[in-house]
Design a protein around this motif. Sequence first.
Motif, PDB file in Angstrom:
ATOM      1  N   SER A  46     -57.113 -43.190  27.282  1.00 28.32           N
ATOM      2  CA  SER A  46     -58.477 -43.706  27.391  1.00 28.32           C
ATOM      3  C   SER A  46     -58.729 -44.822  26.379  1.00 28.32           C
ATOM      4  O   SER A  46     -59.412 -45.806  26.683  1.00 28.32           O
ATOM      5  CB  SER A  46     -59.464 -42.553  27.174  1.00 28.32           C
ATOM      6  N   ASN A  47     -58.151 -44.679  25.204  1.00 34.10           N
ATOM      7  CA  ASN A  47     -58.311 -45.708  24.167  1.00 34.10           C
ATOM      8  C   ASN A  47     -57.610 -47.013  24.577  1.00 34.10           C
ATOM      9  O   ASN A  47     -58.148 -48.109  24.379  1.00 34.10           O
ATOM     10  CB  ASN A  47     -57.739 -45.198  22.843  1.00 34.10           C
ATOM     11  N   TYR A  48     -56.410 -46.896  25.151  1.00 35.67           N
ATOM     12  CA  TYR A  48     -55.707 -48.083  25.635  1.00 35.67           C
ATOM     13  C   TYR A  48     -56.485 -48.758  26.767  1.00 35.67           C
ATOM     14  O   TYR A  48     -56.525 -49.989  26.873  1.00 35.67           O
ATOM     15  CB  TYR A  48     -54.303 -47.720  26.113  1.00 35.67           C
ATOM     16  N   SER A  49     -57.108 -47.947  27.610  1.00 30.95           N
ATOM     17  CA  SER A  49     -57.913 -48.483  28.704  1.00 30.95           C
ATOM     18  C   SER A  49     -59.109 -49.269  28.152  1.00 30.95           C
ATOM     19  O   SER A  49     -59.475 -50.324  28.678  1.00 30.95           O
ATOM     20  CB  SER A  49     -58.402 -47.341  29.604  1.00 30.95           C
ATOM     21  N   LEU A  50     -59.704 -48.755  27.068  1.00 30.94           N
ATOM     22  CA  LEU A  50     -60.812 -49.455  26.417  1.00 30.94           C
ATOM     23  C   LEU A  50     -60.348 -50.798  25.846  1.00 30.94           C
ATOM     24  O   LEU A  50     -61.018 -51.825  26.002  1.00 30.94           O
ATOM     25  CB  LEU A  50     -61.391 -48.574  25.306  1.00 30.94           C
ATOM     26  N   LYS A  51     -59.195 -50.785  25.199  1.00 33.80           N
ATOM     27  CA  LYS A  51     -58.658 -52.032  24.634  1.00 33.80           C
ATOM     28  C   LYS A  51     -58.372 -53.043  25.739  1.00 33.80           C
ATOM     29  O   LYS A  51     -58.585 -54.253  25.562  1.00 33.80           O
ATOM     30  CB  LYS A  51     -57.391 -51.741  23.843  1.00 33.80           C
ATOM     31  N   ALA A  52     -57.879 -52.550  26.874  1.00 34.66           N
ATOM     32  CA  ALA A  52     -57.601 -53.444  28.002  1.00 34.66           C
ATOM     33  C   ALA A  52     -58.890 -54.094  28.510  1.00 34.66           C
ATOM     34  O   ALA A  52     -58.910 -55.287  28.854  1.00 34.66           O
ATOM     35  CB  ALA A  52     -56.922 -52.669  29.127  1.00 34.66           C
ATOM     36  N   SER A  53     -59.980 -53.319  28.540  1.00 28.81           N
ATOM     37  CA  SER A  53     -61.259 -53.880  28.988  1.00 28.81           C
ATOM     38  C   SER A  53     -61.792 -54.914  28.005  1.00 28.81           C
ATOM     39  O   SER A  53     -62.355 -55.938  28.407  1.00 28.81           O
ATOM     40  CB  SER A  53     -62.285 -52.749  29.152  1.00 28.81           C
ATOM     41  N   LYS A  54     -61.618 -54.675  26.710  1.00 31.80           N
ATOM     42  CA  LYS A  54     -62.084 -55.627  25.700  1.00 31.80           C
ATOM     43  C   LYS A  54     -61.354 -56.963  25.803  1.00 31.80           C
ATOM     44  O   LYS A  54     -61.883 -58.008  25.410  1.00 31.80           O
ATOM     45  CB  LYS A  54     -61.900 -55.037  24.298  1.00 31.80           C
ATOM     46  N   ALA A  55     -60.136 -56.925  26.353  1.00 33.99           N
ATOM     47  CA  ALA A  55     -59.379 -58.166  26.512  1.00 33.99           C
ATOM     48  C   ALA A  55     -60.061 -59.111  27.490  1.00 33.99           C
ATOM     49  O   ALA A  55     -59.801 -60.328  27.483  1.00 33.99           O
ATOM     50  CB  ALA A  55     -57.962 -57.851  26.997  1.00 33.99           C
ATOM     51  N   GLY A  56     -60.969 -58.578  28.325  1.00 34.08           N
ATOM     52  CA  GLY A  56     -61.709 -59.412  29.265  1.00 34.08           C
ATOM     53  C   GLY A  56     -62.642 -60.400  28.587  1.00 34.08           C
ATOM     54  O   GLY A  56     -63.102 -61.353  29.220  1.00 34.08           O
ATOM     55  N   ARG A  57     -62.951 -60.183  27.309  1.00 40.57           N
ATOM     56  CA  ARG A  57     -63.804 -61.118  26.564  1.00 40.57           C
ATOM     57  C   ARG A  57     -63.034 -62.335  26.058  1.00 40.57           C
ATOM     58  O   ARG A  57     -63.621 -63.298  25.577  1.00 40.57           O
ATOM     59  CB  ARG A  57     -64.425 -60.399  25.368  1.00 40.57           C
ATOM     60  N   MET A  58     -61.715 -62.253  26.124  1.00 38.80           N
ATOM     61  CA  MET A  58     -60.874 -63.320  25.592  1.00 38.80           C
ATOM     62  C   MET A  58     -60.449 -64.269  26.716  1.00 38.80           C
ATOM     63  O   MET A  58     -60.435 -63.895  27.891  1.00 38.80           O
ATOM     64  CB  MET A  58     -59.633 -62.720  24.913  1.00 38.80           C
TER      65      MET A  58
END
Length: 430
Positions: A46-58
């Motif tokens: 779940s934490n990796y999934s969150l990090k993957a979503s945050k990459a959408g801001r870049m």
Amino acid sequence: MKKVVILFILFSFAGSIQALTIDEAVKKGLANNFGLKSQSSVIKSSNYSLKASKAGRMPSLILEGSYTKNDRAKKTQISLPSPAIPDISMTQVEQEYTEAMAALKYDLYTGGAVTHDIKSKKLNYKYEKLIFNEKKQELVYNIRAAFINILKLKSLLNSAKQEVSALQSHMQDVIDLAKEGLVPELDKLHTKVKLRMAQQRVTALEGNLKSAKSQLYSLMGMNPSAKEYTIEKIDSIKIRRLKLEELFDCAEKNRPILKALRLKYRSVLQKAQAAESGYKPKVYVMGGYKYSDMNENVEPQDNAFIQAGVSFRLDWTKDFNMVNSLKQKAYSVADTRLNTILQIKTEVRNAFEDMKSALENKKVAKTALKEAEEYYRIMKLKYKNTLATNTDLLDAEAMLTKAREDYTIAFYNYAESIYALEKAVGKPLR
């Protein structure tokens, strides 16, 4: 020499058996239980999934390259008005050419897809951590219950062995009295039947004890045949006086599952808002470098560029239905939480009533045991003085065994009821 070898083996075996307290069993279970390890991996996922979503801001890095070979070059014929001047042939696309691009693309507006997806994943990450805590509390209770079950069976086994020992002693008394003609020969057969029944009970309890140990070792994440532990007795447990309403409030504040379902509801709603971006326009900017030798006559063949764009795509009613589907799921989670609150209140009430009953049974059983011990002592003296029958004494022995077992069960049931109440409210009460 044989005695030395036997003693060495016995000491080696004794040294390999370690004592295990109930707190140590819980500690080992929390460290080794595979169900808990599985949920820990879910949290990491779940934490990796969150990090993957945050990459959408870049910004997105785009690297493209291609090589093309056509069957022939594409040319354009230009006819001039003067017949004296021949037509001009210009190559538009070479027969072979390469293209390359390196660029950065940044989404200025996604309709809220990235923002709401990050919020949903963040809430889901917290949800999985709370589910881990809920499973941890359940595991702690299950280990304690399994531990107490072993102690209960060990005590019942000791009581059964005491009954066998008492019946064997009584059998010798019957034989001696029968020789003197003070009791009938039938008393020997009567006592022998009782003895065989007691021995069968010992065998059954030994089997149950082995199964109970396997259950505990499984909860501790250990191979049942890998190591043997001596299960240490627990001390008498007491808790402070509590009112039922206090326990209800305590459960609503402390049970991780209720907090988890609240977060799950919010997470699904955020997911629904992210899905709403499906019927909203998207705006982006892109800049980078391009190279193409598609037409060798065109100069320059490479250039830097910057681009802004907007896009809109509507897949009929797909996005609308997806949003409605997620909203219904959120309503389902909300109803599940309300139902879970009712179930937890029922669990708390039942555990509270069980604890009160277990405490009262423990007091009664303790008094009954003292009375049964005294009654057996009197009957044994009477039988030796031929003032009581064999049946009277065997009944007294059975009564004493039953009283021992009842007290054992009552003592450990009370301890287990306290652990069950703590599990129901989500925190220690001692």
